[in-house]
Design an enzyme around this catalytic site. Structure first.
Site, mmCIF file in Angstrom:
data_model
loop_
_atom_site.group_PDB
_atom_site.id
_atom_site.type_symbol
_atom_site.label_atom_id
_atom_site.label_comp_id
_atom_site.label_asym_id
_atom_site.label_seq_id
_atom_site.Cartn_x
_atom_site.Cartn_y
_atom_site.Cartn_z
ATOM 1 C CB SER A 61 -0.805 -0.113 1.407
ATOM 2 O OG SER A 61 -0.180 -0.002 2.343
ATOM 3 C CG ASP A 68 -5.043 5.613 6.401
ATOM 4 O OD1 ASP A 68 -3.691 5.378 6.834
ATOM 5 O OD2 ASP A 68 -5.240 4.910 5.484
ATOM 6 C CG HIS A 98 -1.657 3.682 4.194
ATOM 7 N ND1 HIS A 98 -2.905 3.272 4.508
ATOM 8 C CD2 HIS A 98 -1.088 2.731 3.785
ATOM 9 C CE1 HIS A 98 -2.881 2.074 4.291
ATOM 10 N NE2 HIS A 98 -2.144 1.423 4.080
#
Ligand SMILES: *[C@@H]1O[C@H](CO)[C@@H](O)[C@H](O)[C@H]1NC(C)=O
Ligand SMILES: *[C@@H]1O[C@H](CO)[C@@H](O)[C@H](O)[C@H]1NC(C)=O
Ligand SMILES: *[C@@H]1O[C@H](CO)[C@@H](O)[C@H](O)[C@H]1NC(C)=O
Ligand SMILES: *[C@@H]1O[C@H](CO)[C@@H](O)[C@H](O)[C@H]1NC(C)=O
Ligand SMILES: *[C@@H]1O[C@H](CO)[C@@H](O)[C@H](O)[C@H]1NC(C)=O
Ligand SMILES: *[C@@H]1O[C@H](CO)[C@@H](O)[C@H](O)[C@H]1NC(C)=O
Ligand SMILES: *[C@@H]1O[C@H](CO)[C@@H](O)[C@H](O)[C@H]1NC(C)=O
Length: 381
Positions: free
Chosen positions: A50, A353, A356
């Site tokens: 990610s 978040d 991240h």
């Protein structure tokens, strides 16, 4: 345009210059500062998770398509206020790297309409370095693995891609390409920590994870790669979700940045093994440029200089998008869920978040990393 530069910090100037570069759609601006432009890369290939997925996860499964990453507020600072599957409010490090090379943003491999003239991105949110079956063998709950597209799967996609684009002479085709193998391998620890594995169990996994990454590097060398960056892990003890889960009243558990020492030590241990393995590989391949991407020290630099870089000193370990507790993180009310607030100015937060980072943090990390890697890339002046 009137720019008021309150503090003539070189880095702020650098980031303003990068920002101006972003505003130019053709990105053909010559920078006065060290830039990857002189390396004359014509393609970039990315494997990872990610931290670098630019849209594969949201295309590969229903789980991805209906994940928070497919909708706002993810992407609220991306051009045209658009969610693309990037786990951030805007750009990722790989986006800044591509722009600094003077190249377009990398299309995700899973995009049917993607243009792969200048490379491709194979990274997938949640991906592990170890194959999913091996994770399951290690008693990781199969239902918790949000993707099966681990490093070996991404390498298969890459093989298929090159077979159709350069089957006859990939060495020539890839002569000026930049490869990023990772960051990958961090999710092994995320899944493990969230499922109650001990630090000893996780340390025991390190050699295996490092070996699989080294094998991946050898595979891309086999495809024709000659310049390869292999990033390590961030200081994971500074990340809000883990800070929340491992919260303790014992103040000796925290370091000077109020990050969890044990978790940072795990990341350091892993990074150390990875660097050693890269050094060994360099001996085996004297003609290949192999570079360790020092995410850990880039992040520490960001923390050390946070206020002068424009971050709010009270929010260095808080999620911008989130709610609850010391770190603005509650796993039952995550960013994107109904009613979860977003901070007024994400540019003053490092974390987006709970897991991240914000575009602002990624931009500065990318600048630090480029500065660190440039001499090692030995590009012509
Ligand atoms: C982005 O779009 C959403 C929904 O269309 C809107 O609510 C929001 O204010 C926009 N944000 C920005 C930064 O333009
Ligand atoms: C893909 O991108 C290249 C370079 O940016 C461009 O020359 C080419 O026309 C594009 N191909 C398509 C099908 O859009
Ligand atoms: C991963 O693979 C297993 C076995 O093939 C399958 O049951 C599972 O649904 C897959 N998971 C995802 C997220 O695709
Ligand atoms: C920390 O201390 C507070 C009160 O001093 C107590 O209520 C809480 O349960 C403690 N938490 C942990 C994780 O030990
Ligand atoms: C606090 O943590 C340190 C190291 O992390 C440990 O040695 C010590 O025993 C702990 N103290 C308490 C009261 O739990
Ligand atoms: C490395 O490059 C040099 C010069 O191009 C060549 O002579 C040598 O065989 C290469 N070595 C390896 C291990 O490929
Ligand atoms: C960043 O922090 C380090 C350590 O505190 C310091 O030595 C350095 O000068 C700082 N750099 C900038 C650009 O402020």
């Amino acid at each position: 345009m009137l720019l008021t530069i309150k503090m003539l910090d070189l880095l702020q100037v650098l980031s303003i210059i990068s920002f101006l570069v972003l505003l130019k759609s053709d990105a053909q601006v010559m920078l006065e500062v060290p830039s990857l432009m002189k390396c004359k890369f014509d393609k970039i290939y990315q494997l990872g998770d990610s931290l670098s997925d630019t849209g594969n996860f949201i295309r590969e499964s229903f789980l991805g398509a209906f994940s928070p990453f497919a909708k706002l507020p993810y992407g609220q600072h991306f051009p045209q206020n658009k969610s693309t599957g990037r786990c951030s409010d805007g750009f990722l490090m790989i986006d800044f790297i591509a722009l600094e090379c003077g190249l377009p943003l990398l299309n995700p491999y899973k995009d049917q309409n993607g243009n792969f003239t200048h490379g491709a991105n194979f990274a997938v949110v949640g991906a592990t370095a170890l194959p999913a079956e091996i994770m399951i063998d290690k008693n990781i709950n199969p239902n918790s693995l949000i993707t099966n597209s681990s490093l070996n799967v991404q390498l298969d996609w890459m093989f298929t891609h090159f077979k159709s684009t350069c089957s006859t002479d990939c060495s020539k085709y890839l002569k000026n390409a930049l490869f990023l193998v990772g960051e990958i391998g961090g999710n092994e620890y995320n899944y493990g920590l969230l499922q109650g594995k001990t630090l000893e169990e996780l340390r025991a996994m390190v050699p295996e994870v490092v070996q699989i990454i080294i094998n991946a590097v050898k595979t891309v060398i086999g495809f024709g790669a000659v310049r390869i960056v292999v990033p390590g892990n961030f200081p994971i003890g500074c990340i809000p979700n883990l800070l929340t889960i491992f919260f303790t009243n014992n103040s000796t558990a925290y370091d000077e940045y109020h990050c969890l020492k044990d978790l940072n030590n795990l990341a350091l241990f892993y990074n150390h093994h990875l660097q050693k393995a890269i050094q060994e590989l360099e001996k085996e391949y004297p003609n290949i440029t192999l570079i360790y991407g020092d995410y850990y020290n880039a992040y520490l630099w960001l923390l050390q200089n946070a206020t002068s870089l424009g971050f709010d000193k009270y929010c260095l370990r808080k999620a911008c998008c989130g709610i609850g507790g010391e770190y603005n993180y509650d796993k039952s009310r995550i960013c994107g869920a109904p009613g979860v607030p977003i901070c007024g100015n994400p540019a003053t937060y490092i974390n987006w978040d709970g897991v991240h980072l914000t575009q602002a943090a990624y931009k500065l990390l990318a600048i630090w990393l480029i500065d660190d890697m440039l001499p090692k890339l030995k590009c012509p002046i």
